[in-house]
Write an enzyme that holds these catalytic residues in place. Structure first.
Site, mmCIF file in Angstrom:
data_model
loop_
_atom_site.group_PDB
_atom_site.id
_atom_site.type_symbol
_atom_site.label_atom_id
_atom_site.label_comp_id
_atom_site.label_asym_id
_atom_site.label_seq_id
_atom_site.Cartn_x
_atom_site.Cartn_y
_atom_site.Cartn_z
ATOM 1 N N GLY A 28 33.446 -1.002 -24.790
ATOM 2 C CA GLY A 28 33.470 0.311 -25.571
ATOM 3 C C GLY A 28 34.096 1.316 -25.175
ATOM 4 O O GLY A 28 33.500 2.555 -24.905
ATOM 5 N N ALA A 29 35.024 1.303 -24.390
ATOM 6 C CA ALA A 29 35.701 2.256 -23.498
ATOM 7 C C ALA A 29 36.913 2.912 -24.255
ATOM 8 O O ALA A 29 37.611 3.647 -23.538
ATOM 9 C CB ALA A 29 36.418 1.636 -22.382
ATOM 10 N N ASN A 30 36.875 2.655 -25.774
ATOM 11 C CA ASN A 30 38.249 3.395 -26.326
ATOM 12 C C ASN A 30 37.784 4.978 -26.693
ATOM 13 O O ASN A 30 38.328 5.514 -27.560
ATOM 14 C CB ASN A 30 38.857 2.677 -27.334
ATOM 15 C CG ASN A 30 37.417 2.111 -28.532
ATOM 16 O OD1 ASN A 30 36.745 2.762 -28.724
ATOM 17 N ND2 ASN A 30 37.933 1.248 -29.318
ATOM 18 N N GLY A 32 34.550 8.251 -26.134
ATOM 19 C CA GLY A 32 33.132 8.815 -25.441
ATOM 20 C C GLY A 32 33.325 8.504 -24.051
ATOM 21 O O GLY A 32 34.002 8.773 -23.184
ATOM 22 N N GLY A 34 32.723 5.924 -22.297
ATOM 23 C CA GLY A 34 33.476 4.785 -21.811
ATOM 24 C C GLY A 34 34.796 5.032 -21.376
ATOM 25 O O GLY A 34 35.470 4.743 -20.482
ATOM 26 N N TYR A 185 17.114 1.249 -33.313
ATOM 27 C CA TYR A 185 17.954 1.806 -32.044
ATOM 28 C C TYR A 185 17.078 1.859 -31.102
ATOM 29 O O TYR A 185 17.328 1.258 -29.685
ATOM 30 C CB TYR A 185 18.708 3.103 -32.442
ATOM 31 C CG TYR A 185 19.276 3.744 -31.264
ATOM 32 C CD1 TYR A 185 20.558 3.007 -30.862
ATOM 33 C CD2 TYR A 185 18.953 4.923 -30.734
ATOM 34 C CE1 TYR A 185 21.326 3.495 -29.909
ATOM 35 C CE2 TYR A 185 19.834 5.349 -29.664
ATOM 36 C CZ TYR A 185 21.010 4.699 -29.111
ATOM 37 O OH TYR A 185 21.798 5.118 -28.067
HETATM 38 N N1 NAP Z 1 26.155 10.185 -26.953
HETATM 39 C C1 NAP Z 1 25.201 10.335 -26.531
HETATM 40 O O1 NAP Z 1 24.377 11.246 -26.553
HETATM 41 C C2 NAP Z 1 24.172 9.152 -26.066
HETATM 42 C C3 NAP Z 1 22.818 9.395 -25.821
HETATM 43 C C4 NAP Z 1 22.040 8.160 -25.316
HETATM 44 C C5 NAP Z 1 22.849 7.035 -25.181
HETATM 45 N N2 NAP Z 1 24.147 7.030 -25.419
HETATM 46 C C6 NAP Z 1 24.799 5.813 -25.017
HETATM 47 O O2 NAP Z 1 25.975 5.724 -24.290
HETATM 48 C C7 NAP Z 1 26.728 4.743 -24.555
HETATM 49 C C8 NAP Z 1 28.312 5.256 -24.764
HETATM 50 O O3 NAP Z 1 28.245 5.830 -26.170
HETATM 51 P P1 NAP Z 1 28.997 7.059 -26.500
HETATM 52 O O4 NAP Z 1 28.177 8.051 -26.748
HETATM 53 O O5 NAP Z 1 30.041 7.121 -25.663
HETATM 54 O O6 NAP Z 1 29.640 6.724 -27.969
HETATM 55 P P2 NAP Z 1 31.098 6.190 -28.791
HETATM 56 O O7 NAP Z 1 31.899 7.161 -28.310
HETATM 57 O O8 NAP Z 1 30.487 5.826 -30.079
HETATM 58 O O9 NAP Z 1 31.363 4.984 -27.804
HETATM 59 C C9 NAP Z 1 30.545 3.710 -28.142
HETATM 60 C C10 NAP Z 1 31.896 2.567 -27.963
HETATM 61 O O10 NAP Z 1 31.171 1.217 -28.218
HETATM 62 C C11 NAP Z 1 32.101 0.802 -29.011
HETATM 63 N N3 NAP Z 1 31.395 -0.534 -29.999
HETATM 64 C C12 NAP Z 1 30.683 -0.033 -30.926
HETATM 65 N N4 NAP Z 1 30.474 -1.507 -31.494
HETATM 66 C C13 NAP Z 1 30.907 -2.465 -30.810
HETATM 67 C C14 NAP Z 1 31.122 -3.678 -30.872
HETATM 68 N N5 NAP Z 1 30.412 -4.505 -31.970
HETATM 69 N N6 NAP Z 1 31.817 -4.446 -30.063
HETATM 70 C C15 NAP Z 1 32.748 -3.682 -28.944
HETATM 71 N N7 NAP Z 1 32.326 -2.541 -28.781
HETATM 72 C C16 NAP Z 1 31.720 -1.690 -29.778
HETATM 73 C C17 NAP Z 1 32.878 1.737 -29.958
HETATM 74 O O11 NAP Z 1 33.961 1.072 -30.376
HETATM 75 P P3 NAP Z 1 34.883 1.363 -31.824
HETATM 76 O O12 NAP Z 1 35.452 2.691 -31.478
HETATM 77 O O13 NAP Z 1 35.690 0.052 -32.058
HETATM 78 O O14 NAP Z 1 33.621 1.775 -32.822
HETATM 79 C C18 NAP Z 1 32.981 2.893 -28.915
HETATM 80 O O15 NAP Z 1 34.084 2.671 -28.011
HETATM 81 C C19 NAP Z 1 26.167 3.987 -25.419
HETATM 82 O O16 NAP Z 1 25.637 2.866 -24.733
HETATM 83 C C20 NAP Z 1 25.137 4.890 -26.070
HETATM 84 O O17 NAP Z 1 24.012 4.069 -26.793
HETATM 85 C C21 NAP Z 1 24.804 7.906 -25.872
#
Ligand code: NAP
Length: 314
Positions: A28-30, A32, A34, A185
């Site tokens: 999921g590195a495209n 946020g 990642g 979740y």
């Molecule tokens: N942001 C916060 O405040 C927060 C808080 C607590 C925990 N987290 C954790 O931090 C981590 C990073 O999340 P983020 O906040 O950076 O959110 P994000 O920007 O939405 O990044 C999540 C990534 O996961 C990918 N993804 C979703 N479904 C997938 C699938 N079925 N197969 C492969 N990739 C998939 C998305 O790809 P697509 O672009 O294709 O959708 C996106 O690149 C996650 O584990 C999240 O639970 C975040």
């Protein structure tokens, strides 16, 4: 690692030396955290293999990284849908064919706050399927290569692990009864962190040379809720995140620390240390006992093997 040892600023990427010759695999590195983790690792000379769902977004992310870091940075992607076990198997095979060593696998990709029960093709509630079962299978399939590389596994959890029902609902794993976006979740994130600690226990019991680290990004301004949450939650988050959240780059620091910092103790939780661990200097967080429940973790391990049809003699 106590924050005091890291000083007032906590862990920052300034602590990373050259990563030339090292390979990091990030799901999921495209976008946020990642994407920002990829940027930091590449800027230190590492090779990064992104495992992403969306090829168009991945190409765009790679173009952005090359534009800011130089055309010769070693970044590529492999297509994976963590919610489809056949896709996870195919992607793992492709990675093993093309990547000789893995210094860290960062299990970062996720979906969150899915408003109505949604099922994956394999019959899992979508958040549990993507966030936990997808990463469980991927980790198991890559484990021998990570071990041969004396590498690490980084599990990106969430403060949500200690919220919701604070347990794995073995009797109703998919929340067929009383589904809520928050509880499902929270269960998926608890499953991820429990898996991380159970994996570390099993590694230690067998004397293997792999470290597992568990972390979370706190509250970070990313696409997470914008992709899957209800319209109400999206509006709330777009307003609230400007006030309470930190940048996606700061959100990436805990996972980069877990992938690179030497001498980092295992069986800990790392993340921001201020305002209920949502923002601020990166260090060790207090770990809620539920994450270390050995009985629940062992039951989850057996169930995950069965559900993913994985043979993993650990
Ligand atoms: N942001 C916060 O405040 C927060 C808080 C607590 C925990 N987290 C954790 O931090 C981590 C990073 O999340 P983020 O906040 O950076 O959110 P994000 O920007 O939405 O990044 C999540 C990534 O996961 C990918 N993804 C979703 N479904 C997938 C699938 N079925 N197969 C492969 N990739 C998939 C998305 O790809 P697509 O672009 O294709 O959708 C996106 O690149 C996650 O584990 C999240 O639970 C975040």
């Amino acid at each position: 690692m106590k924050t005091q040892r890291l000083g007032k600023k906590g862990w920052t990427p300034e602590r990373i030396g050259s990563l030339k010759g090292k390979t990091y695999v990030i799901t999921g590195a495209n976008s946020g955290a990642g994407l920002e983790a990829s940027r930091i690792l590449l800027s230190k000379g590492a090779k990064v293999v992104m495992m992403n769902r969306n090829p168009n977004k991945s190409e765009a992310a790679i173009a952005v990284l090359k534009q800011s870091l130089g055309q010769d940075v070693d970044v590529s992607f492999i297509q994976i849908d963590l919610g489809v076990m056949a896709s996870v198997r195919r992607a793992a095979e492709e990675l093993l064919e093309t990547t000789d060593s893995i210094d860290a696998l960062i299990c970062n990709g996720a979906i969150a706050q899915v408003p109505r029960q949604d099922m994956t093709v394999d019959g899992f509630e979508s958040q549990l399927g993507v966030n936990h079962f997808g990463h469980f299978l991927l980790t198991g399939l890559l484990f021998d290569r990570i071990e041969a590389s004396k590498g690490r596994i980084v599990m990106v959890g969430s403060n949500a692990y200690k919220m919701g029902q604070k347990r794995i609902k073995f009797e109703d794993l998919n929340f067929d009864h009383k589904y809520t976006a928050w509880d499902s979740y929270a269960q998926s994130k608890l499953a991820q962190v429990m898996f991380g600690y159970e994996l570390q226990r099993r590694i230690e019991a067998t004397g293997k040379q792999v470290e597992v680290h568990v972390c979370h990004p706190g509250a970070s301004r990313t696409n997470l809720l914008m992709d899957t949450a209800s319209t109400f939650n999206k509006i709330m988050w777009s307003i609230m995140s400007r006030i309470i959240a930190q940048s996606a780059e700061r959100g990436a620091w805990p996972e980069v620390m877990c992938a690179t910092e030497q001498g980092l103790p295992t069986m800990k939780l790392y993340g921001p240390t201020k305002r209920a661990n949502t923002v601020g200097p990166v260090g060790e967080n207090k770990l809620d006992d539920v994450a270390l429940d050995k009985e629940m973790a062992s039951q989850l391990w057996d169930l995950s093997l069965e559900k993913t049809s994985l043979e993993w003699g650990l």
